[in-house]
Design a protein around this motif. Structure first.
Motif, short mmCIF file in Angstrom:
data_model
loop_
_atom_site.label_atom_id
_atom_site.label_comp_id
_atom_site.label_asym_id
_atom_site.label_seq_id
_atom_site.Cartn_x
_atom_site.Cartn_y
_atom_site.Cartn_z
N ILE A 92 0.87 -1.17 0.00
CA ILE A 92 0.00 0.00 0.00
C ILE A 92 0.91 1.22 0.00
CG2 ILE A 92 -1.65 1.35 1.32
CD1 ILE A 92 -2.95 -1.04 0.11
N TYR A 106 4.02 0.83 2.55
CA TYR A 106 3.77 -0.27 3.49
C TYR A 106 3.85 -1.57 2.70
CZ TYR A 106 2.32 2.74 7.33
OH TYR A 106 2.30 3.66 8.35
N ARG A 649 -2.87 -0.63 7.15
CA ARG A 649 -2.55 -0.79 5.73
C ARG A 649 -2.14 -2.22 5.40
NH1 ARG A 649 -0.90 4.30 7.42
NH2 ARG A 649 -2.03 5.99 6.35
N ILE A 686 -6.37 2.63 8.40
CA ILE A 686 -5.33 3.60 8.08
C ILE A 686 -4.86 4.35 9.32
CG2 ILE A 686 -6.17 3.93 5.73
CD1 ILE A 686 -7.42 6.59 6.75
N THR A 729 -6.85 7.86 2.82
CA THR A 729 -5.53 7.25 2.93
C THR A 729 -4.84 7.53 4.26
OG1 THR A 729 -4.41 9.18 1.97
CG2 THR A 729 -5.25 7.51 0.43
#
Length: 751
Positions: A92, A106, A649, A686, A729
């Motif tokens: 991610i 990540y 994530r 997140i 995000t």
């Protein structure tokens, strides 16, 4: 959690069965073959990678690595590092909150959303084999790239800096021995304009040069309903020069220099009242609007002075300078390579992180001035011995970096009429690391190779704090930190080994297994507002166990690469918000959270039944959990990491698929390509404390392009995020949005 784990295990068994069937089929098919497969069949040319620090076919490398060629980058609109990372299984990639120039990667649950220099990234970035220590401006623009390699899992042996999550390696094109030029221009949604150009100018057969430049402008997709500004845009440009000297047939000297300027912002949306089940938040994001009260400004100069005298901000400015020297000498005994690099970054930004408060003096505003510079040198030797049964890589590495931070944050009451300074801090950090490494691959019997490698690392870090000069009475100094019992120097001595074995079941099928150790340095809670919170944290250490198969089947019409892994990371480094004992305000604290266990399956496949059609499918199944945690004394349970907390994530399921269909058109003297791709992530958290989550994500991209047969001209039109997928995000006082739908047209020329 139990049902989720059972689901993962069931899927893992199914994938393992597929692996067994694949290997058996491949072995039967290739039993009569005697030579390794060459670049033939519908899959096209072999992809050459340097994941083991020497050129090898991707299919011959017993490492989980995703590689992107120049053609793949163009077809899939992968124009910068963050877009490439979004196509990698188990990965991610997002911008850091507030900074469009900085990427947070990540991989397999390991990542870092901190830009402060006291916190190292677990996924390293490399440009032409030179480690980029800071992620303030690591969203590298692809303006003349040969390929990108993303290595999954700890890189504890061969790469420049130890990392626990993986590495993103960008390899630039070298100067050509033929004069030529290419130019590309695009225009799209939100008035996005890009221009890229490269010119090859060989001086002689022994001296080759290349000159490149790019420009990007984006008006921004986030509308500020308070000020009327457009945010989350960018204006970037850069220049690069390469010179290749060829004194002899065995000696190559590559020199390069580049300058880039990046001004991207990345701010959050308005949080409407009312909880959201979709995002697991107490508010609901309003796409793509913000009520950020700070007017947009220019960050050229001292950010604090700009904020206080002009009452403007929401800006970022990063100047980066880099030079690289690569000397490669081929001898009868082996290859000697010297890689040296210098990189400097100067960055200033002013961010209002609150997208809801319309009183500019009440919002939380951070104004930072950052300067980083680094010098690195590596001497590497690769060779073969014992009738080429042993291949080895050995080297030494040195890195020195110096980081300066001057940071001030402001926040007032709802009725404030002037900026209220919370804290002003200034530190200087120095890092020196020296490492030696050796890895050998020995063919014990035909087709069976054993790998043993290790790296010894010595690292020294020091930090100094200084009282505020611009705001007397604020800030703290090194004496205050020492008085709190906190060390200002940290040292590391560590050996990180790697063990692997691979077996060529047939010339086109390889089985492999490995155990790899990696670590990430300790550091300090550098964003601390008071001396007592400059707490030191321990190194993050990972052991990763992996097994897989790499195969090309049916006369190179099908490629199936499948691997499974189990990783255990001790002293996981995180940043989360806590309320210290006796206080009422949440503060950010970088610390060790405990032990993370992550395991899963990853696959990458390509299917090319005919020469004009190709389909790919990549993905992962994974599960991450805290097997143990560190409890903070005096902190409420709601702000603690527990074994029930889900790692951030780490979507349970990821999938990326796409197809390219090529239609030769004789009347147009060229080809028309129809390109489509689909990207899916299951919902994932997140926020470290699970207070916000990205929803299920489904992205669809479409593109049609035309290119002349000789490659001299091309044009395309496409759309990304066709279905207008809305996602978030990051969560820091605001919810930060993913990219909206975009339409883009482009043309390119080659001479």
């Amino acid at each position: 959690m139990l049902d989720s784990t059972r689901c993962i295990r069931a899927r893992a068994l199914g994938a393992a069965a597929l692996l067994a069937i694949t290997a058996t089929t491949a072995h039967a098919q290739d039993a009569q073959a005697t030579d390794a497969p060459q670049a033939s069949g519908n899959l096209g040319s072999d992809i050459i990678v340097t994941a083991q620090r020497r050129p090898e076919r991707l299919q011959d490398v017993p490492v989980a690595v995703t590689a992107f060629s120049e053609e793949m980058i163009r077809n899939l609109n992968l124009n910068d590092a963050i877009k490439t990372a979004q196509m990698v299984p188990g990965m991610i990639a997002t911008h850091n909150a507030g900074l469009g120039t900085a990427n947070a990667y990540y991989l397999r649950g390991l990542g870092n959303s901190q830009s402060v220099a006291t916190f190292d990234p677990p996924v390293g970035t490399y440009v032409d084999n030179v480690y980029v220590a800071r992620q303030n401006a690591n969203n590298y623009q692809f303006f003349d790239v040969d390929r990108v390699e993303v290595l999954r899992g700890p890189q504890g042996t061969l790469f420049g800096r130890n990392t626990t999550g993986g590495a993103v390696s960008v390899i630039m094109k070298k100067p050509s021995d033929r004069m030529g030029a290419k130019f590309e221009a695009t225009y799209g949604s939100y008035d996005r304009v890009t221009a890229k150009t490269t010119v090859d100018l060989p001086v002689s057969e022994r001296v080759l040069t290349k000159w490149s430049a790019y420009y990007v402008y984006d008006k921004g997709y986030l509308k500020n309903v308070t000020t009327g500004d457009r945010l989350n845009g960018e204006r970037n440009y850069g220049f690069r020069g390469d010179v290749r000297f060829l004194p002899t047939d065995d000696l190559t000297i590559d020199l390069s220099g580049e300058y880039t300027r990046n001004t991207g912002t990345y701010l959050g949306v308005y949080a409407a009242p009312g909880a959201s089940d979709r995002y697991k938040t107490t508010t609901t994001p309003d796409f793509y609007n913000t009520r950020n009260a700070l007017p947009e400004g220019n960050c050229k100069g001292d950010p604090v002075n700009i904020l206080l005298t002009t009452v403007t901000g929401n800006c970022s400015l990063t100047d980066s300078y880099a030079t690289t020297a690569d000397v490669n000498w081929n001898t009868d005994a082996g290859n000697l390579e010297l890689i040296a690099g210098y990189r400097e970054q100067e960055q200033g930004y002013i961010n209002n992180y609150n997208g809801t408060t319309t009183n500019v003096y009440a919002a939380y505003i951070l104004a930072d001035k950052i300067r980083n510079h680094q010098v690195s040198t590596e001497l590497k030797w690769t060779g073969e011995a014992f009738d080429d049964k042993l291949k080895y890589v050995a080297g030494v590495f040195y890195l020195r970096e110096v980081n300066h931070l001057a940071s001030a944050d402001f926040q007032g009451s709802a009725t404030a009429t002037a900026f209220n300074l919370l804290q002003d801090r200034h530190f200087r950090q120095q890092v020196e690391t020296v490492a030696g490494y050796l890895q050998g691959d020995y063919e014990v019997v035909p087709d069976l190779t054993v790998t043993v490698g290790a790296r010894y690392t010595y690292e020294k870090k020091s930090i100094e704090y200084f009282d505020s000069e611009r705001f007397p009475g604020f800030g703290f100094n090194s004496a205050d930190v020492r008085a709190a019992g906190i060390p200002l120097k940290l040292t590391q001595n560590r050996v990180t080994p790697r063990f692997a074995i691979n077996y060529k079941l047939s010339p086109s099928v390889m089985l492999y297994a490995s155990a790899t150790n990696g670590f990430k340095s300790g550091g300090w809670n550098g964003n601390a507002a008071v001396a007592t919170r400059v707490l030191a944290f321990e190194p993050e250490v990972t052991w990763s166990y992996e097994g897989g198969v790499k195969s090309e089947l049916f006369d190179r019409k099908v490629r199936i690469n499948l691997n499974g892994y189990y990783a255990r990371t001790k002293n996981l480094q995180i940043t989360s918000g806590i309320v210290p004992p006796g206080e009422t305000v949440i503060v950010s604290l970088a610390r060790n959270a405990g032990t993370l266990v992550d395991y899963g399956l990853e696959f990458e496949t390509v299917f090319a039944p005919v020469r004009n059609f190709e389909f790919f499918a990549n993905g992962s199944l994974s599960h991450g959990e805290y097997s143990s945690v560190v409890i903070l004394p005096g902190v409420s349970q709601a702000l603690q990491i527990s074994t029930d907390t889900r790692p951030v994530r780490t979507p349970t399921f990821q999938f990326t698929g796409g197809a390219t269909y090529t239609i030769p058109v004789d009347a147009l003297d060229g080809d028309i390509k129809l390109i489509g791709s689909y990207r899916h992530n299951s919902s994932y958290y997140i926020a470290v404390l699970n207070t916000a989550a990205a929803p299920r994500e489904d992205f669809v991209d479409l593109k049609v392009s035309y290119e002349k047969t000789d490659g001299s001209f091309g044009a395309s039109f496409g759309v990304t995020n066709l279905t207008k997928q809305e996602t978030i995000t990051a969560n820091f006082l605001s919810l930060f949005p993913g990219d909206p739908r975009r339409f883009t047209g482009s043309v390119w020329f080659k001479f």
